[in-house]
Design a protein around this motif. Structure first.
Motif, PDB file in Angstrom:
ATOM      1  N   GLU A  97       7.485   5.874 -10.493  1.00 54.49           N
ATOM      2  CA  GLU A  97       6.630   5.172  -9.174  1.00 54.49           C
ATOM      3  C   GLU A  97       6.204   6.363  -8.116  1.00 54.49           C
ATOM      4  O   GLU A  97       5.511   5.684  -7.216  1.00 54.49           O
ATOM      5  N   PHE A  98       6.528   7.339  -8.499  1.00 56.63           N
ATOM      6  CA  PHE A  98       6.350   8.385  -7.391  1.00 56.63           C
ATOM      7  C   PHE A  98       5.893   9.544  -8.151  1.00 56.63           C
ATOM      8  O   PHE A  98       6.325   9.995  -9.077  1.00 56.63           O
ATOM      9  N   ASP A 102       0.709  12.349  -5.145  1.00 56.22           N
ATOM     10  CA  ASP A 102       0.600  11.116  -4.074  1.00 56.22           C
ATOM     11  C   ASP A 102       0.173  12.006  -2.663  1.00 56.22           C
ATOM     12  O   ASP A 102      -0.411  11.194  -1.944  1.00 56.22           O
ATOM     13  N   PHE A 106      -2.684  11.643   1.210  1.00 57.70           N
ATOM     14  CA  PHE A 106      -2.500  11.937   2.722  1.00 57.70           C
ATOM     15  C   PHE A 106      -2.905  13.279   3.076  1.00 57.70           C
ATOM     16  O   PHE A 106      -3.386  13.332   4.309  1.00 57.70           O
ATOM     17  N   PHE A 422       1.558   2.175  13.971  1.00 56.97           N
ATOM     18  CA  PHE A 422       0.299   2.116  13.027  1.00 56.97           C
ATOM     19  C   PHE A 422       0.751   3.252  11.814  1.00 56.97           C
ATOM     20  O   PHE A 422       0.342   2.940  10.903  1.00 56.97           O
ATOM     21  N   LYS A 423       1.452   4.159  12.341  1.00 59.22           N
ATOM     22  CA  LYS A 423       2.165   5.080  11.329  1.00 59.22           C
ATOM     23  C   LYS A 423       2.998   4.255  10.374  1.00 59.22           C
ATOM     24  O   LYS A 423       2.876   4.504   9.246  1.00 59.22           O
ATOM     25  N   GLU A 424       3.801   3.350  10.992  1.00 55.38           N
ATOM     26  CA  GLU A 424       4.847   2.668  10.108  1.00 55.38           C
ATOM     27  C   GLU A 424       4.080   1.633   9.259  1.00 55.38           C
ATOM     28  O   GLU A 424       4.493   1.422   7.941  1.00 55.38           O
ATOM     29  N   GLN A 426       1.193   2.204   7.576  1.00 50.02           N
ATOM     30  CA  GLN A 426       0.744   3.271   6.365  1.00 50.02           C
ATOM     31  C   GLN A 426       1.964   3.364   5.652  1.00 50.02           C
ATOM     32  O   GLN A 426       1.645   3.501   4.624  1.00 50.02           O
ATOM     33  N   GLN A 427       3.198   3.690   6.317  1.00 52.56           N
ATOM     34  CA  GLN A 427       4.316   3.929   5.355  1.00 52.56           C
ATOM     35  C   GLN A 427       4.724   2.728   4.604  1.00 52.56           C
ATOM     36  O   GLN A 427       5.114   2.963   3.359  1.00 52.56           O
ATOM     37  N   LYS A 428       4.397   1.521   5.302  1.00 56.28           N
ATOM     38  CA  LYS A 428       4.738   0.243   4.402  1.00 56.28           C
ATOM     39  C   LYS A 428       3.997   0.019   3.457  1.00 56.28           C
ATOM     40  O   LYS A 428       4.227  -0.221   2.300  1.00 56.28           O
ATOM     41  N   TYR A 430       2.245   2.521   1.673  1.00 49.41           N
ATOM     42  CA  TYR A 430       2.701   3.326   0.482  1.00 49.41           C
ATOM     43  C   TYR A 430       3.999   2.930  -0.135  1.00 49.41           C
ATOM     44  O   TYR A 430       4.110   2.936  -1.335  1.00 49.41           O
ATOM     45  N   SER A 431       4.871   2.362   0.578  1.00 49.59           N
ATOM     46  CA  SER A 431       6.296   2.025   0.072  1.00 49.59           C
ATOM     47  C   SER A 431       5.817   0.704  -0.896  1.00 49.59           C
ATOM     48  O   SER A 431       6.445   0.885  -2.001  1.00 49.59           O
ATOM     49  N   ILE A 434       4.494   2.158  -4.210  1.00 44.15           N
ATOM     50  CA  ILE A 434       5.396   2.803  -5.183  1.00 44.15           C
ATOM     51  C   ILE A 434       6.846   1.623  -5.476  1.00 44.15           C
ATOM     52  O   ILE A 434       6.966   1.759  -6.872  1.00 44.15           O
ATOM     53  N   VAL A 435       6.940   0.726  -4.674  1.00 44.82           N
ATOM     54  CA  VAL A 435       8.016  -0.243  -4.979  1.00 44.82           C
ATOM     55  C   VAL A 435       7.229  -1.081  -6.080  1.00 44.82           C
ATOM     56  O   VAL A 435       7.947  -1.562  -6.849  1.00 44.82           O
TER      57      VAL A 435
END
Lengths: 447, 195
Positions: A97-98, A102, A106, A422-424, A426-428, A430-431, A434-435
């Protein structure tokens, strides 16, 4: 000595005669002698000729760089998710998944934003496709030909020697008239006559001021002009936006109390007309702002409120996020799109670089202000729509009409920092990618 | 305005940068005007804060690591030369560069250099190895709070297992190259600079 004095006096009298009778009086009644029109026509021809010369010069000397209004790099299209998906599909990640690669995504995104981003360049002057013969915009253009240099020199003489004194005289008369006129009208008791007089004073001096900037304004779809009791929202490039709009009707203005020259004008204007000025500290209290505006709109007889929901000046290439405040008030929204023609002078006020007076001096030494104003059909909140969605809808309509880029970024980023949320996000995103892979693989196992 | 600044860039400097990075004359002047517009201190160098002022970079989960790539160890300013050197890693590889003879030094945008650049993104302590801990930290930057420690740990373990051939429980640059053998690095680590 005496001869000199009388000569100077004669010149001054001539000057004032020209200003008052040939420019100011016609302007006050909204008439035009057509001089500006001819001037603009001539300018267009000169600039077209200059563009041709520059293009030819470029072919002869390949060292002269070609300005690219479209930016420095070409970006991949599509949303973040799509691009990321594409990237992952490309190296067919079965099972895992990763992948170490990747981060490339970014990395590339980050580098792209360093080279050319959507936001910061909205806060600095727009790049021109071709030099408009103003020294200040001569960024990447070098000496090309003698003839071009002569024309540029002539331009300097005309702009600084003739136009500038003329415009200064007009602006001084206009602003003095505004301050004196509104103060006088302010003494009168509240009555219908007062508001009528106030409108006359406002309109006439805005017209004089517009002449002081050699503004050629083209209004489109006048049938959609903002009505009393409504809210007029527009994109914001410069404080001159106000002069441009007020040449065609009166508005109650909303904004922050400024210092300096702007402050003097604001204080005198509020005496005759119910403008709504806020102290900076008051501005923070959004609730108080909204309730004051709501009260204004509720009285259906009052002038339409003029609001610039971007909250800051943007460089005339795009429309940035509309703050939702003005869309929570209720009432009818009259969207207006304003687009300046950058060839004749850069109308954008870069407030972090120039103060009001030096900005006005720059404007008065430019070629002219040529601007298009589009009145859009009135819009109201639709069922099931919240203020933010409504604000975005109005913003898109304005951007579309004015030929401006429709951005979701907050103009407040000019001074402030971007929110962590806004950063969060993006992280969400991406998460979940992969999840998401993992979830789909386990569900397949279950089958 | 980038106006006066771009004329401050001397012709010889442009030539040197051209040689070192492979950017064209007009690309260099254009990037110089971008550089000066980012340089809020107007001192000819960029600081970390200058980079952080770009909103799109500030929201990039790996933003801080990317900014770091511009700064050599222990320094907190980067000049235009250094700025261009870093950007040069992201130039696409052009056909005429591929067949260059081996005697000339390897260009900054070669596949190996692009990979090395990406490798350093993970190698936080610059010891030429990606440890499990380093990988975990970078992963955490990318996913934020959305994935549990346990889950992230297992992702890191698996990634290292797949790459690690000498059993030192970390990824060396050679192992990194091997894992990414099939990845189209040339395309993924390239930005299309307009001519």
């Amino acid at each position: 000595m005496e001869g000199l004095w009388s000569l100077a006096l004669a010149v001054f009298q001539m000057w004032m005669f020209v200003v008052v009778f040939l420019i100011m009086l016609p302007a006050m009644f909204g008439l035009s002698l057509g001089v500006t029109g001819v001037y603009i026509q001539m300018l267009v021809h000169v600039l077209e000729w200059a563009t041709l010369r520059i293009q030819r010069g470029r072919q002869e000397q390949p060292g002269v760089p070609i300005p690219l209004p479209s930016g420095i790099i070409e970006r991949a299209g599509g949303s973040l998710e799509e691009q990321m998906e594409q990237l992952r599909r490309a190296h067919s990640l079965a099972g895992s998944e990763f992948a170490l690669s990747d981060a490339f995504f970014f990395y590339k995104k980050g580098l792209e934003s360093i080279v050319d981003d959507q936001v910061t360049q909205r806060f600095s002057s727009e790049e021109l496709a071709s030099w408009n013969l103003l020294t200040r915009t001569n960024q990447n253009f070098h000496y090309i030909s003698l003839r071009l240099t002569i024309i540029w020199g002539l331009g300097v003489v005309i702009r600084y020697g003739v136009l500038f004194p003329l415009r200064i005289t007009l602006a001084v008369i206009g602003l003095t008239w505004l301050v004196i006129g509104t103060t006088l009208v302010g003494i009168l008791p509240e009555s219908r006559a007062k508001s009528w007089l106030s409108e006359v004073v406002h309109l006439t001096c805005y017209r004089i001021c517009a002449r002081g900037l050699s503004a050629t304004i083209q209004y489109h779809n006048k049938e959609n002009r903002p009505q009393k009791g409504g809210i007029c929202v527009s994109n914001h490039t410069t404080p001159i936006d106000v002069v441009i709009l007020a040449n065609d009707g009166c508005y109650a203005m909303v904004g922050q109390v400024h210092g300096g020259l702007m402050g003097v004008i604001q204080r005198s204007m509020v005496r005759s007309c119910p403008h709504v000025w806020f102290e900076r500290s008051e501005m923070k209290d959004r609730h108080a702002v909204t309730s004051r505006l709501r009260a204004h709109v509720a009285a259906k007889t009052k002038l339409p409120i003029l609001i610039f929901p971007e909250g800051t000046c943007i460089n005339n290439t795009s429309v940035m996020m509309f703050k939702k405040g003005s869309f929570e008030i209720g009432g009818t929204i009259h969207p207006v799109a304003i687009k300046y023609d950058p060839r004749f002078g850069d109308a954008f006020w870069n407030s972090s670089k120039h103060n009001m007076v030096s900005y006005l001096l720059r404007m008065m030494t430019s070629w002219a202000i040529v601007v298009n104003v589009w009145y859009l059909p009135a819009m109201t909140l639709q069922d099931g729509e919240d203020a933010v969605q409504f604000a975005n809808r109005v913003k898109s309509a304005i951007a579309h009409q004015g030929g401006l880029l429709d951005l979701d970024w907050d103009g407040g980023l000019k001074r402030g920092k971007v929110k962590d949320s806004f950063k969060e996000e993006q992280q969400k995103m991406y998460s979940s990618i992969i999840v998401g892979h993992k979830i789909s693989s386990t569900s397949r196992e279950r089958e | 305005m980038g106006s006066r600044a771009s004329t401050l860039l001397r012709e010889e400097e442009i030539e040197e940068i051209k040689k070192e990075t492979g950017f064209s004359h007009s690309q260099i002047t254009r990037l110089y005007s971008r550089f000066t517009s980012l340089d809020k201190g107007e001192n000819g160098t960029l600081s970390r804060e200058d980079f952080q002022r770009i909103p799109e970079l500030a929201i990039n989960p790996l933003g801080d690591r990317i900014i770091n790539a511009f700064f050599p160890e222990g320094e907190d300013q980067v000049n235009f030369r250094g700025f261009m050197r870093t950007l040069a890693h992201f130039r696409p590889i052009e056909d005429n560069e591929k067949n260059k003879n081996a005697t000339t030094s390897e260009p900054l945008n070669s596949r190996t250099n692009k990979l090395l650049f990406a490798f350093r993104l993970y190698d936080l302590d610059r010891d030429d190895k990606i440890s499990r801990d380093e990988l975990l930290q970078v992963l955490r930057m990318m996913v934020g709070v959305n994935i549990s420690d346990e889950q992230l740990g297992s992702i890191a373990d698996r990634t290292i297992q797949e790459a690690d051939t000498n059993g030192d429980n970390s990824i060396s640059f050679n192992e990194f190259i091997k894992v990414l053998e099939k990845v189209d690095v040339e395309q993924k680590m390239s930005i299309r600079f307009l001519h």
